[in-house]
Enzyme design. Sequence first.
Site, PDB file in Angstrom:
ATOM      1  N   GLY A 245       0.929   0.328   4.361  1.00  0.00           N
ATOM      2  CA  GLY A 245      -0.057   0.632   5.389  1.00  0.00           C
ATOM      3  C   GLY A 245       0.365   0.099   6.756  1.00  0.00           C
TER       4      GLY A 245
ATOM      5  N   ASP B 297      -0.478  -3.427   8.453  1.00  0.00           N
ATOM      6  CA  ASP B 297       0.505  -4.506   8.586  1.00  0.00           C
ATOM      7  C   ASP B 297       1.745  -3.903   9.251  1.00  0.00           C
ATOM      8  OD1 ASP B 297      -0.828  -6.760   6.900  1.00  0.00           O
ATOM      9  OD2 ASP B 297      -1.038  -4.956   5.703  1.00  0.00           O
TER      10      ASP B 297
ATOM     11  N   GLY C  19      -8.479   1.386   1.876  1.00  0.00           N
ATOM     12  CA  GLY C  19      -7.167   1.342   2.527  1.00  0.00           C
ATOM     13  C   GLY C  19      -6.061   1.427   1.483  1.00  0.00           C
ATOM     14  N   HIS C  20      -6.163   0.586   0.464  1.00  0.00           N
ATOM     15  CA  HIS C  20      -5.171   0.627  -0.620  1.00  0.00           C
ATOM     16  C   HIS C  20      -5.195   1.988  -1.323  1.00  0.00           C
ATOM     17  CE1 HIS C  20      -6.268  -3.813  -0.598  1.00  0.00           C
ATOM     18  NE2 HIS C  20      -4.972  -3.863  -0.443  1.00  0.00           N
TER      19      HIS C  20
HETATM   20  P1  AMP Z   1      -2.346  -6.164   0.691  1.00  0.00           P
HETATM   21  O1  AMP Z   1      -3.058  -6.050  -0.608  1.00  0.00           O
HETATM   22  O2  AMP Z   1      -3.185  -6.712   1.794  1.00  0.00           O
HETATM   23  O3  AMP Z   1      -1.002  -6.825   0.570  1.00  0.00           O
HETATM   24  O4  AMP Z   1      -2.049  -4.678   1.132  1.00  0.00           O
HETATM   25  C1  AMP Z   1      -1.303  -3.811   0.302  1.00  0.00           C
HETATM   26  C2  AMP Z   1      -0.935  -2.595   1.101  1.00  0.00           C
HETATM   27  O5  AMP Z   1      -2.129  -1.931   1.532  1.00  0.00           O
HETATM   28  C3  AMP Z   1      -0.138  -2.922   2.365  1.00  0.00           C
HETATM   29  O6  AMP Z   1       0.871  -1.937   2.537  1.00  0.00           O
HETATM   30  C4  AMP Z   1      -1.177  -2.853   3.441  1.00  0.00           C
HETATM   31  O7  AMP Z   1      -0.646  -2.545   4.710  1.00  0.00           O
HETATM   32  C5  AMP Z   1      -2.061  -1.716   2.921  1.00  0.00           C
HETATM   33  N1  AMP Z   1      -3.380  -1.779   3.541  1.00  0.00           N
HETATM   34  C6  AMP Z   1      -4.246  -2.813   3.537  1.00  0.00           C
HETATM   35  N2  AMP Z   1      -5.348  -2.516   4.260  1.00  0.00           N
HETATM   36  C7  AMP Z   1      -5.164  -1.264   4.730  1.00  0.00           C
HETATM   37  C8  AMP Z   1      -5.927  -0.398   5.551  1.00  0.00           C
HETATM   38  N3  AMP Z   1      -7.118  -0.759   6.044  1.00  0.00           N
HETATM   39  N4  AMP Z   1      -5.444   0.826   5.827  1.00  0.00           N
HETATM   40  C9  AMP Z   1      -4.225   1.203   5.352  1.00  0.00           C
HETATM   41  N5  AMP Z   1      -3.449   0.434   4.578  1.00  0.00           N
HETATM   42  C10 AMP Z   1      -3.904  -0.786   4.270  1.00  0.00           C
END
Ligand code: AMP
Length: 278
Positions: free
Chosen positions: A146, A149, A35-36
């Site tokens: 992403g 969120d 995802g990241h």
């Molecule tokens: P986080 O590390 O959880 O703060 O996420 C960092 C970024 O990655 C944020 O913009 C999230 O929305 C995005 N993100 C996390 N998981 C996914 C996913 N499965 N698909 C797309 N973007 C994601």
Amino acid sequence: MIIAKTLAEFTEAYGKLEHKSDVGFVPTMGALHEGHISLVERSVGKCSHTIVSIFVNPTQFNNKQDLATYPRTLEADCELLEKSGVDIVFAPRVIDIYPEEDTRVFDMGGLDNYGEGPRRPGHFNGVVQVVTRLFDIVKPAFAFFGEKDFQQVAIIKYFVQKLGYPLQIVPCDIIREDDGLAKSSRNTLLTAAQREAAPHIYRTICKAKELRKSMTPQETIAELTKQIDANSELETEYIEIIDADSLTPIKNWSDSENVRLWCAVYARPVRLIDNIGL
Ligand code: AMP
């Protein structure tokens, strides 16, 4: 690729970038997955330079246990980012981001009235604190977020406009496992039984597309909640059906042309969120 672990190291690395007006930025909390990486690939494809931050931001955690157990895998993260063509990884210390306590309180214009807002008091305020601080340091032209969120993207867009940041927010699609579970750093915390149960969330919420033909939004929510909770590993915290622009619940399907369903479901103690367009 340079790994900057302090603000001073970052400033030095940033100074050497050739095209400072065309920086793409991907803020993360690490424990990186596909995802990241999809966000990183969007940035690398679009911008001259890509900067990724890895910072587990204490001010956005309303639950101490969640902060303490949040997975931290910096070395593996950096290996993935190097392969993806990132210029700088910014993995600062808390003191670099918050040299003094951040006491700013943001008015979200009502975008935090539903969804995660009331269930995680202070969460979005902490997100806006860290993201604005990072924007000030990184000065990106584009920042990639992403839709996993969904509410976060809307709130950040709102503040970019309100505070006049000269950058564009690029929302990116949710990346899922083959079984439909939205990829998340927290998925690694699930037991085997919970991991097996977790795809039931996405499978079930997708049924809203069919149910809306014969049920009201309220009835749809009740039915989906019943179906998710029928799995003994899962417990729905909330399902809401909202207008995707105002982020407020709709009473009738005709109330919005841009309908989104979002939810949070516990596989205790892990809390999973997901959302889909309807
Ligand atoms: P986080 O590390 O959880 O703060 O996420 C960092 C970024 O990655 C944020 O913009 C999230 O929305 C995005 N993100 C996390 N998981 C996914 C996913 N499965 N698909 C797309 N973007 C994601």
